[in-house]
Enzyme design. Sequence first.
Site, PDB file in Angstrom:
ATOM      1  N   HIS A 231      64.965  26.377  43.415  1.00 16.33           N
ATOM      2  CA  HIS A 231      65.456  25.607  44.553  1.00 16.33           C
ATOM      3  C   HIS A 231      66.926  25.875  44.863  1.00 16.33           C
ATOM      4  CE1 HIS A 231      62.116  22.578  43.274  1.00 16.33           C
ATOM      5  NE2 HIS A 231      61.609  23.582  43.971  1.00 16.33           N
TER       6      HIS A 231
HETATM    7  C1  FAD Z   1      58.612  31.055  43.025  1.00 18.65           C
HETATM    8  C2  FAD Z   1      58.959  29.858  43.858  1.00 18.65           C
HETATM    9  C3  FAD Z   1      58.296  28.638  43.618  1.00 18.65           C
HETATM   10  C4  FAD Z   1      58.620  27.509  44.378  1.00 18.65           C
HETATM   11  N1  FAD Z   1      57.865  26.367  44.257  1.00 18.65           N
HETATM   12  C5  FAD Z   1      58.017  25.366  45.161  1.00 18.65           C
HETATM   13  C6  FAD Z   1      57.107  24.280  45.213  1.00 18.65           C
HETATM   14  O1  FAD Z   1      56.126  24.215  44.458  1.00 18.65           O
HETATM   15  N2  FAD Z   1      57.309  23.332  46.158  1.00 18.65           N
HETATM   16  C7  FAD Z   1      58.356  23.377  47.031  1.00 18.65           C
HETATM   17  O2  FAD Z   1      58.511  22.466  47.859  1.00 18.65           O
HETATM   18  N3  FAD Z   1      59.239  24.400  47.000  1.00 18.65           N
HETATM   19  C8  FAD Z   1      59.075  25.400  46.117  1.00 18.65           C
HETATM   20  N4  FAD Z   1      59.905  26.490  46.150  1.00 18.65           N
HETATM   21  C9  FAD Z   1      61.080  26.445  47.037  1.00 18.65           C
HETATM   22  C10 FAD Z   1      60.795  26.692  48.513  1.00 18.65           C
HETATM   23  O3  FAD Z   1      59.807  27.676  48.685  1.00 18.65           O
HETATM   24  C11 FAD Z   1      62.118  27.092  49.174  1.00 18.65           C
HETATM   25  O4  FAD Z   1      63.010  25.999  49.070  1.00 18.65           O
HETATM   26  C12 FAD Z   1      61.972  27.461  50.640  1.00 18.65           C
HETATM   27  O5  FAD Z   1      61.109  28.554  50.795  1.00 18.65           O
HETATM   28  C13 FAD Z   1      63.341  27.808  51.203  1.00 18.65           C
HETATM   29  O6  FAD Z   1      63.180  28.168  52.534  1.00 18.65           O
HETATM   30  P1  FAD Z   1      64.247  29.057  53.309  1.00 18.65           P
HETATM   31  O7  FAD Z   1      63.757  29.190  54.686  1.00 18.65           O
HETATM   32  O8  FAD Z   1      65.591  28.498  53.041  1.00 18.65           O
HETATM   33  O9  FAD Z   1      64.219  30.473  52.572  1.00 18.65           O
HETATM   34  P2  FAD Z   1      62.990  31.452  52.346  1.00 18.65           P
HETATM   35  O10 FAD Z   1      61.714  30.722  52.435  1.00 18.65           O
HETATM   36  O11 FAD Z   1      63.305  32.192  51.095  1.00 18.65           O
HETATM   37  O12 FAD Z   1      63.046  32.421  53.593  1.00 18.65           O
HETATM   38  C14 FAD Z   1      64.087  33.331  53.831  1.00 18.65           C
HETATM   39  C15 FAD Z   1      63.480  34.549  54.501  1.00 18.65           C
HETATM   40  O13 FAD Z   1      64.516  35.342  55.064  1.00 18.65           O
HETATM   41  C16 FAD Z   1      64.218  36.707  54.849  1.00 18.65           C
HETATM   42  N5  FAD Z   1      65.497  37.441  54.875  1.00 18.65           N
HETATM   43  C17 FAD Z   1      66.519  37.330  54.002  1.00 18.65           C
HETATM   44  N6  FAD Z   1      67.517  38.159  54.339  1.00 18.65           N
HETATM   45  C18 FAD Z   1      67.133  38.794  55.464  1.00 18.65           C
HETATM   46  C19 FAD Z   1      67.747  39.781  56.274  1.00 18.65           C
HETATM   47  N7  FAD Z   1      68.950  40.270  55.984  1.00 18.65           N
HETATM   48  N8  FAD Z   1      67.063  40.249  57.350  1.00 18.65           N
HETATM   49  C20 FAD Z   1      65.826  39.760  57.663  1.00 18.65           C
HETATM   50  N9  FAD Z   1      65.190  38.823  56.890  1.00 18.65           N
HETATM   51  C21 FAD Z   1      65.846  38.339  55.815  1.00 18.65           C
HETATM   52  C22 FAD Z   1      63.549  36.715  53.488  1.00 18.65           C
HETATM   53  O14 FAD Z   1      62.780  37.893  53.280  1.00 18.65           O
HETATM   54  C23 FAD Z   1      62.710  35.443  53.538  1.00 18.65           C
HETATM   55  O15 FAD Z   1      61.415  35.668  54.025  1.00 18.65           O
HETATM   56  C24 FAD Z   1      59.636  27.613  45.384  1.00 18.65           C
HETATM   57  C25 FAD Z   1      60.288  28.832  45.615  1.00 18.65           C
HETATM   58  C26 FAD Z   1      59.947  29.944  44.874  1.00 18.65           C
HETATM   59  C27 FAD Z   1      60.644  31.258  45.165  1.00 18.65           C
END
Ligand code: FAD
Length: 535
Positions: free
Chosen positions: A472
């Site tokens: 997280h």
């Molecule tokens: C292994 C794992 C288990 C988890 N388990 C849980 C759970 O059970 N329950 C829960 O609620 N949360 C869980 N989480 C946390 C939750 O998934 C994250 O908090 C959430 O996905 C964050 O969302 P975000 O949009 O901030 O980032 P992300 O979902 O990580 O999305 C960011 C995206 O941006 C893309 N990106 C990055 N840089 C660039 C760039 N330069 N150009 C183009 N694209 C780019 C990445 O490829 C990615 O797809 C888990 C996370 C992981 C990794």
Amino acid sequence: MKTWEFDYIVVGGGASGCVLAARLAQDTTARVALLERGKVDSNQWIHIPATFFKAIQSPDVEMQVSEPDPSLESRPFVVPQGRVLGGGSSVNGMIYMRGQAQDYDAWADQFGCEGWGYSDVLPVYKRQERNTRLADRYHGTSGRLIVDDPSEKHPVTQRIIDAAVACGLPFNPDFNGASQDGVGWYQVTAHRGRRQSAATCFLKPALKRENLTLLTEIEVNRLQIEHRRAKAIEAFDANGEPVLIKAAREIILCAGSFQSPKLLMLSGVGPKADLQRHGIDVVYDSPEVGANYQDHVGAPLTARLSEKVGLHGADRGLKSVGHGLNYLLFRRGLLTSNLLQGGACVDTSGSGRPDVQYNIAPFAPGAPGMPPLDFHALQIHPMTMRPKSRGRLSLRSADPRESLRFQAEALGHDADLATLRRGVRLARDILNQAGLRELVSEEVWPGPGISVAEGSNNLDDAIRAQARTIYHPSGTCQMGGSDEAVLDPQLRVRGVDGLRVADCSVMPTLTSGNTGAPTMMIADRCADFILADAP
Ligand SMILES: Cc1cc2nc3c(=O)[nH]c(=O)nc-3n(C[C@H](O)[C@H](O)[C@H](O)COP(=O)(O)OP(=O)(O)OC[C@H]3O[C@@H](n4cnc5c(N)ncnc54)[C@H](O)[C@@H]3O)c2cc1C
């Protein structure tokens, strides 16, 4: 160079980006582009709930590795991040947990995030949700995100829940309702044997809109900012060819807690002295970009089972064939489950709010960086809920291909170690309850040689050796009412027009629980702000 133009560019097709792009495309006058560096989510391990651990080991996930961490006896802290359409929501453990009302009220009252109190965010959670069981003042039943009970209830998990109740914890049928306190079955973003990711629930139905363009395998390098206005993004396409994508209205970073601050710094928004050292033209001196890194940290009490009643070996040999057939023919059985079916939220400090979350499961992870244990085991896994430790991200150079310098300080604050000590103590009490004790042949970690008594230094060392991410990462582009905060409460980047951040990095403090649901809420709320400002 290939050049495109859209009205809104959403950078990052993860949990937040999928929600935001889908919402923005509801404005039919706007041309919306969603850019994702990873591939589309065609990997089958993504969609079968029980195989998420295989997805984590695939190229759809990238590891962020910290510098040797002094708070972990110089071990690096390793944090997996999704690199695929859906981002974390395509590879996560699917636990649906919003956190506590007080988390959001503190954002509003202590950090000046007007409009982010619990009464502001609850309606957003409800409108996103389609809960299969709960319909009351906390839950929605007609949103896009299906939230379900676990498809299976494993008997070992049931025994741990019963032992926790015997230990005095109340049974909680809804961790997202009136009270988070207690032990019970998690609700999950998996339904009828399929993962419910932000990509499948929010983005894919919106892709039929002609004004929404999804571009995958596009890696954004930096933004072009002219006269303090975000104008375009520079990226490489799948063939490594440079592309320029112009934004007529706004650019919104949803690249996650590592990549969003990195993109800001590469584009000249960040701590001035650092940027100058790397020869980056400073657009705006924003010292907090990359600071305030937070993560939940856990250390799993682990016990060997006396009989073969756990999940060990379920993914091998005849057992795996049986599970596979049951899934393929009837959409039933173990593969429909996210495996992390049970949990608890406990006030171990007497503060009046749960401060330790537990995952409980009929299998056990190995030590950090090691494979799962090679025998039948269970885990009662305490995790900090409101960590006080803070890390920092910074650039190594002006080259976008270079990895970030990541100083995690995962257990840098003594209070977090104390929280885990209390967490492990209660986990051992639960393990020792009649009804569960008989199921166990030995405690593997921390192990019988480690006293959990108050003041045990051995326990501190054991926790530092076992501490690991709970996935997280957050806080690195925090919003707030003060001028130092990277974003204002409408998620606009201070010092630059036409630019916002709307992912997990915006949290001033972590929510008390998993971050997937809060991140999707944040993106939805950002869409409200943008659409309200739209011409
Ligand atoms: C292994 C794992 C288990 C988890 N388990 C849980 C759970 O059970 N329950 C829960 O609620 N949360 C869980 N989480 C946390 C939750 O998934 C994250 O908090 C959430 O996905 C964050 O969302 P975000 O949009 O901030 O980032 P992300 O979902 O990580 O999305 C960011 C995206 O941006 C893309 N990106 C990055 N840089 C660039 C760039 N330069 N150009 C183009 N694209 C780019 C990445 O490829 C990615 O797809 C888990 C996370 C992981 C990794």
